[in-house]
Design a protein around this motif. Sequence first.
Motif, PDB file in Angstrom:
ATOM      1  N   LEU A 216       0.829  -1.209   0.000  1.00  0.00           N
ATOM      2  CA  LEU A 216       0.000   0.000   0.000  1.00  0.00           C
ATOM      3  C   LEU A 216       0.864   1.260   0.000  1.00  0.00           C
ATOM      4  N   GLU A 217       2.011   1.191   0.649  1.00  0.00           N
ATOM      5  CA  GLU A 217       2.917   2.340   0.672  1.00  0.00           C
ATOM      6  C   GLU A 217       3.595   2.564  -0.675  1.00  0.00           C
ATOM      7  N   SER A 218       3.544   1.546  -1.548  1.00  0.00           N
ATOM      8  CA  SER A 218       4.218   1.635  -2.851  1.00  0.00           C
ATOM      9  C   SER A 218       3.285   2.052  -3.970  1.00  0.00           C
ATOM     10  N   THR A 219       2.004   2.263  -3.656  1.00  0.00           N
ATOM     11  CA  THR A 219       1.037   2.567  -4.706  1.00  0.00           C
ATOM     12  C   THR A 219       0.318   3.876  -4.437  1.00  0.00           C
ATOM     13  N   ASP A 220      -0.139   4.520  -5.500  1.00  0.00           N
ATOM     14  CA  ASP A 220      -0.996   5.692  -5.333  1.00  0.00           C
ATOM     15  C   ASP A 220      -2.194   5.656  -6.282  1.00  0.00           C
ATOM     16  N   LYS A 221      -2.268   4.592  -7.125  1.00  0.00           N
ATOM     17  CA  LYS A 221      -3.364   4.479  -8.085  1.00  0.00           C
ATOM     18  C   LYS A 221      -4.314   3.322  -7.789  1.00  0.00           C
ATOM     19  N   MET A 222      -3.941   2.456  -6.866  1.00  0.00           N
ATOM     20  CA  MET A 222      -4.732   1.249  -6.632  1.00  0.00           C
ATOM     21  C   MET A 222      -6.153   1.593  -6.195  1.00  0.00           C
ATOM     22  N   GLU A 223      -7.123   0.957  -6.866  1.00  0.00           N
ATOM     23  CA  GLU A 223      -8.528   1.203  -6.571  1.00  0.00           C
ATOM     24  C   GLU A 223      -9.163   0.067  -5.780  1.00  0.00           C
ATOM     25  N   ALA A 224      -8.680  -1.156  -5.985  1.00  0.00           N
ATOM     26  CA  ALA A 224      -9.289  -2.308  -5.307  1.00  0.00           C
ATOM     27  C   ALA A 224      -8.215  -3.298  -4.890  1.00  0.00           C
ATOM     28  N   LEU A 225      -8.358  -3.781  -3.662  1.00  0.00           N
ATOM     29  CA  LEU A 225      -7.424  -4.750  -3.091  1.00  0.00           C
ATOM     30  C   LEU A 225      -8.230  -5.919  -2.545  1.00  0.00           C
ATOM     31  N   ALA A 226      -7.854  -7.139  -2.924  1.00  0.00           N
ATOM     32  CA  ALA A 226      -8.538  -8.338  -2.430  1.00  0.00           C
ATOM     33  C   ALA A 226      -7.518  -9.225  -1.732  1.00  0.00           C
ATOM     34  N   LEU A 227      -7.863  -9.689  -0.523  1.00  0.00           N
ATOM     35  CA  LEU A 227      -6.905 -10.479   0.241  1.00  0.00           C
ATOM     36  C   LEU A 227      -7.611 -11.448   1.173  1.00  0.00           C
ATOM     37  N   LEU A 228      -6.831 -12.402   1.676  1.00  0.00           N
ATOM     38  CA  LEU A 228      -7.306 -13.393   2.637  1.00  0.00           C
ATOM     39  C   LEU A 228      -6.782 -13.020   4.014  1.00  0.00           C
ATOM     40  N   HIS A 229      -7.693 -12.994   5.007  1.00  0.00           N
ATOM     41  CA  HIS A 229      -7.282 -12.708   6.377  1.00  0.00           C
ATOM     42  C   HIS A 229      -7.569 -13.926   7.249  1.00  0.00           C
ATOM     43  N   VAL A 230      -6.500 -14.531   7.754  1.00  0.00           N
ATOM     44  CA  VAL A 230      -6.615 -15.706   8.614  1.00  0.00           C
ATOM     45  C   VAL A 230      -6.391 -15.274  10.057  1.00  0.00           C
ATOM     46  N   HIS A 231      -7.331 -15.611  10.924  1.00  0.00           N
ATOM     47  CA  HIS A 231      -7.260 -15.204  12.328  1.00  0.00           C
ATOM     48  C   HIS A 231      -5.972 -15.708  12.979  1.00  0.00           C
ATOM     49  N   ASN A 232      -5.321 -14.827  13.746  1.00  0.00           N
ATOM     50  CA  ASN A 232      -4.079 -15.133  14.467  1.00  0.00           C
ATOM     51  C   ASN A 232      -2.918 -15.503  13.549  1.00  0.00           C
ATOM     52  N   GLN A 233      -3.004 -15.101  12.292  1.00  0.00           N
ATOM     53  CA  GLN A 233      -1.904 -15.401  11.371  1.00  0.00           C
ATOM     54  C   GLN A 233      -1.545 -14.193  10.512  1.00  0.00           C
ATOM     55  N   THR A 234      -2.541 -13.598   9.863  1.00  0.00           N
ATOM     56  CA  THR A 234      -2.258 -12.509   8.928  1.00  0.00           C
ATOM     57  C   THR A 234      -1.762 -11.260   9.638  1.00  0.00           C
ATOM     58  N   GLY A 235      -2.390 -10.914  10.771  1.00  0.00           N
ATOM     59  CA  GLY A 235      -2.089  -9.651  11.437  1.00  0.00           C
ATOM     60  C   GLY A 235      -2.995  -8.553  10.908  1.00  0.00           C
ATOM     61  N   ASP A 236      -3.129  -7.466  11.666  1.00  0.00           N
ATOM     62  CA  ASP A 236      -4.086  -6.434  11.261  1.00  0.00           C
ATOM     63  C   ASP A 236      -3.501  -5.023  11.237  1.00  0.00           C
ATOM     64  N   SER A 237      -2.183  -4.901  11.168  1.00  0.00           N
ATOM     65  CA  SER A 237      -1.587  -3.559  11.183  1.00  0.00           C
ATOM     66  C   SER A 237      -1.948  -2.753   9.939  1.00  0.00           C
ATOM     67  N   TYR A 238      -2.281  -3.429   8.833  1.00  0.00           N
ATOM     68  CA  TYR A 238      -2.656  -2.703   7.616  1.00  0.00           C
ATOM     69  C   TYR A 238      -4.050  -2.102   7.731  1.00  0.00           C
ATOM     70  N   LEU A 239      -4.840  -2.572   8.709  1.00  0.00           N
ATOM     71  CA  LEU A 239      -6.213  -2.099   8.877  1.00  0.00           C
ATOM     72  C   LEU A 239      -6.260  -0.889   9.809  1.00  0.00           C
ATOM     73  N   GLN A 240      -5.396   0.069   9.551  1.00  0.00           N
ATOM     74  CA  GLN A 240      -5.359   1.316  10.296  1.00  0.00           C
ATOM     75  C   GLN A 240      -5.740   2.445   9.342  1.00  0.00           C
ATOM     76  N   HIS A 241      -6.584   3.346   9.817  1.00  0.00           N
ATOM     77  CA  HIS A 241      -7.070   4.397   8.916  1.00  0.00           C
ATOM     78  C   HIS A 241      -5.934   5.266   8.393  1.00  0.00           C
ATOM     79  N   ASN A 242      -4.871   5.450   9.203  1.00  0.00           N
ATOM     80  CA  ASN A 242      -3.759   6.278   8.730  1.00  0.00           C
ATOM     81  C   ASN A 242      -2.975   5.590   7.618  1.00  0.00           C
ATOM     82  N   VAL A 243      -3.024   4.252   7.557  1.00  0.00           N
ATOM     83  CA  VAL A 243      -2.391   3.506   6.461  1.00  0.00           C
ATOM     84  C   VAL A 243      -3.275   3.551   5.219  1.00  0.00           C
ATOM     85  N   LEU A 244      -4.555   3.273   5.390  1.00  0.00           N
ATOM     86  CA  LEU A 244      -5.477   3.200   4.254  1.00  0.00           C
ATOM     87  C   LEU A 244      -5.714   4.562   3.613  1.00  0.00           C
TER      88      LEU A 244
END
Length: 253
Positions: A159-187
């Motif tokens: 996400l820090e490497s892009t400025d044009k991305m419109e849609a992101l699809a990903l898999l979130h596995v509990h206790n594995q993926t982590g959630d640091s990307y789900l911060q409003h200041n990142v998004l």
Amino acid sequence: MCQFRKRKEEPKMNFLELHDDCLDNILLHFGFDEILPLFNELHTRFDEAIERQLHRFRDLQFSMRHPPPFHEGFMLLLGRHLNSLHITVGYSTSDKDFLRYLNPLCQGASESLRLRALKLDHAKWSPDIVNAVCKVARSLLFLDMRHCDVRDYQITRLLESTDKMEALALLHVHNQTGDSYLQHNVLNRVPALKLIHITILGILPFSPEELSQQCPHLSFLISDLINREFKIYGPPAYLQDYYKYYHEYFKTP
């Protein structure tokens, strides 16, 4: 006495004496699997004619189970023409084998900035895979990692490497993926981002209602694998366009 006239030999033409438009018309009838093995086998002029055909294969899809014949120079040239790329990797495929294809394709795509959509299936993302994808992140509109093992810090870096991305699809596995990307200041650093499609396996790691209020321009499509349901949070207007463009980029055979 009968005399036999010696048959006059017809002049022979070298294949490479043909004009460019003749070579182009001939190669127009060759498919991807027929053109690729000819690259770097005949003559540089023939390679140039092959390169002029690569725009026909700008939406590339293949599986590492049966990958196309490999030639690094060809993959680099092909990458410069790509509009979309979909690779089914497979968890048993080694990083070395996969990166052999991904690196030159992404390098070529980073030079032309034409690549708009990237989908990787069944891959465990390593630092080298992230590095390769970061090269093309600034031109991507769509990135699909729904069938991949990817971690939160890797998502944040993308996400820090892009400025044009419109849609992101990903898999979130509990206790594995982590959630640091789900911060409003990142998004909120990606103003073009309109939708995140999260497929969850386990407990939802955040409050979508709260996050959609903090990121009012962003929609969240949450697909629950266990309960077999999906919910939409935030403005739904982009969803229709998302599916329309998604299926245009990643056409099924």
